[in-house]
Design a protein around this motif. Structure first.
Motif, short mmCIF file in Angstrom:
data_model
loop_
_atom_site.label_atom_id
_atom_site.label_comp_id
_atom_site.label_asym_id
_atom_site.label_seq_id
_atom_site.Cartn_x
_atom_site.Cartn_y
_atom_site.Cartn_z
N ASP A 107 70.56 5.33 41.31
CA ASP A 107 69.41 4.46 41.11
C ASP A 107 69.07 3.67 42.37
OD1 ASP A 107 68.97 5.31 38.54
OD2 ASP A 107 70.04 3.67 37.57
N ALA A 108 70.11 3.25 43.10
CA ALA A 108 69.89 2.50 44.34
C ALA A 108 69.20 3.38 45.38
CB ALA A 108 71.22 1.98 44.88
N ASP A 109 69.57 4.66 45.43
CA ASP A 109 68.97 5.62 46.37
C ASP A 109 67.46 5.74 46.06
OD1 ASP A 109 69.17 7.43 48.46
OD2 ASP A 109 69.97 9.07 47.23
N VAL A 110 67.15 5.86 44.79
CA VAL A 110 65.74 5.98 44.37
C VAL A 110 65.00 4.67 44.66
CG1 VAL A 110 64.25 6.16 42.33
CG2 VAL A 110 66.16 7.75 42.63
N LEU A 111 65.63 3.54 44.34
CA LEU A 111 64.98 2.25 44.54
C LEU A 111 64.64 2.03 46.02
CD1 LEU A 111 64.09 -0.11 42.76
CD2 LEU A 111 66.27 -1.23 43.26
N GLN A 112 65.57 2.37 46.91
CA GLN A 112 65.30 2.19 48.34
C GLN A 112 64.11 3.06 48.77
OE1 GLN A 112 65.52 4.11 51.35
NE2 GLN A 112 64.97 2.30 52.55
N HIS A 113 64.09 4.31 48.34
CA HIS A 113 62.96 5.19 48.70
C HIS A 113 61.64 4.58 48.23
CE1 HIS A 113 65.82 8.91 48.58
NE2 HIS A 113 65.79 8.38 49.78
N CYS A 114 61.64 4.09 46.98
CA CYS A 114 60.39 3.62 46.37
C CYS A 114 59.95 2.26 46.91
CB CYS A 114 60.52 3.56 44.85
SG CYS A 114 60.82 5.18 44.12
N LEU A 115 60.91 1.41 47.30
CA LEU A 115 60.55 0.07 47.78
C LEU A 115 60.26 0.05 49.28
CD1 LEU A 115 62.93 -2.33 45.82
CD2 LEU A 115 60.60 -1.61 45.24
N TYR A 116 60.57 1.14 49.98
CA TYR A 116 60.32 1.19 51.43
C TYR A 116 58.85 0.86 51.70
CZ TYR A 116 59.48 3.06 56.07
OH TYR A 116 59.09 3.20 57.38
N ASN A 117 57.99 1.48 50.89
CA ASN A 117 56.56 1.13 50.94
C ASN A 117 56.00 1.35 49.54
OD1 ASN A 117 53.80 0.99 51.19
ND2 ASN A 117 53.79 1.88 53.25
N PRO A 118 55.84 0.27 48.78
CA PRO A 118 55.38 0.42 47.38
C PRO A 118 53.96 0.97 47.27
CG PRO A 118 55.72 -1.91 47.94
CD PRO A 118 56.11 -1.12 49.15
N LEU A 119 53.27 1.12 48.40
CA LEU A 119 51.92 1.70 48.35
C LEU A 119 51.95 3.22 48.46
CD1 LEU A 119 49.90 -0.87 50.52
CD2 LEU A 119 50.49 -0.97 48.11
N PHE A 120 53.07 3.77 48.87
CA PHE A 120 53.19 5.23 48.92
C PHE A 120 53.35 5.78 47.51
CE2 PHE A 120 55.33 5.37 53.43
CZ PHE A 120 54.08 5.22 54.03
N ASP A 121 52.94 7.04 47.33
CA ASP A 121 53.16 7.69 46.03
C ASP A 121 54.66 7.88 45.81
OD1 ASP A 121 50.48 7.88 45.47
OD2 ASP A 121 50.28 9.89 46.36
N VAL A 122 55.07 7.71 44.56
CA VAL A 122 56.48 7.94 44.21
C VAL A 122 56.66 9.45 44.00
CG1 VAL A 122 58.25 7.51 42.44
CG2 VAL A 122 56.74 5.66 43.18
N LYS A 123 57.73 10.00 44.58
CA LYS A 123 58.02 11.44 44.44
C LYS A 123 58.19 11.78 42.96
CE LYS A 123 61.02 11.88 48.35
NZ LYS A 123 62.45 12.05 48.54
N ALA A 124 57.68 12.95 42.56
CA ALA A 124 57.76 13.35 41.15
C ALA A 124 59.21 13.27 40.63
CB ALA A 124 57.22 14.76 41.00
N ALA A 125 60.15 13.71 41.44
CA ALA A 125 61.56 13.76 41.00
C ALA A 125 62.16 12.36 40.84
CB ALA A 125 62.38 14.55 42.01
N GLU A 126 61.49 11.35 41.39
CA GLU A 126 62.06 9.99 41.33
C GLU A 126 61.34 9.09 40.34
OE1 GLU A 126 62.26 8.69 45.49
OE2 GLU A 126 64.28 9.57 45.56
#
Ligand SMILES: [Fe+2]
Length: 156
Positions: A121-140
């Motif tokens: 979950d932390a791995d996913v959270l870091q990816h998603c919070l890096y830039n909350p304006l980017f689209d979230v990857k389907a797998a995440e």
């Protein structure tokens, strides 16, 4: 020195040795970003925050030191075990917990032990919070939505 800072010294040395400065920047952001997210999630779930932070710092250590992401979770768990055993400051069961989380962290489609899930979950959270304006990857997407609602972020 506390154990988190001892591991951080090792991780810093690996990152500083990276020749590619753009990749090195990614390494700092991702490894320390995931480790902070591990702290947040572990504290929220009453899991071991010290070991979770260490798992976060080491989880992609193989990718950044070898510059190769193939099988990095499995190879990384072997590398992390060597690093932690060499330090002689961790009990065997602690090393097992950290290395299990690293070994399993790429298996995001399945749910494993509560401690393993902190790192995923932390791995996913870091990816998603890096830039909350980017689209979230389907797998995440599913994990990200679940973590947000766990943290009380459930408004549209
Ligand atoms: Fe990662």
């Amino acid at each position: 020195m506390n154990r988190i800072e001892k591991v951080r010294e090792h991780v810093d040395a690996v990152l500083l040795a990276m020749k590619d400065t753009a990749e090195r920047r990614c390494g700092y952001l991702h490894l320390y970003g995931v480790s902070q997210a591990c702290a947040l999630i572990a504290l929220k779930r009453n899991e071991n925050a010290e070991l979770a932070v260490i798992a976060g710092m080491l989880h992609d250590i193989y990718s950044y030191s070898a510059m190769d992401t193939k099988e990095h979770a499995h190879k990384g768990s072997i590398m992390a075990r060597e690093i932690l055993d060499d330090m002689k400051i961790f009990a065997e069961n602690e090393v097992d917990m950290i290395c299990s989380a690293i070994y399993n962290h790429s298996s995001k489609a399945v749910t494993q032990s509560p401690f393993d899930e902190v790192l995923k979950d932390a791995d996913v959270l870091q990816h998603c919070l890096y830039n909350p304006l980017f689209d979230v990857k389907a797998a995440e997407k599913a994990r990200y939505e679940k973590i947000k609602s766990e943290l009380g972020i459930d408004h549209e």
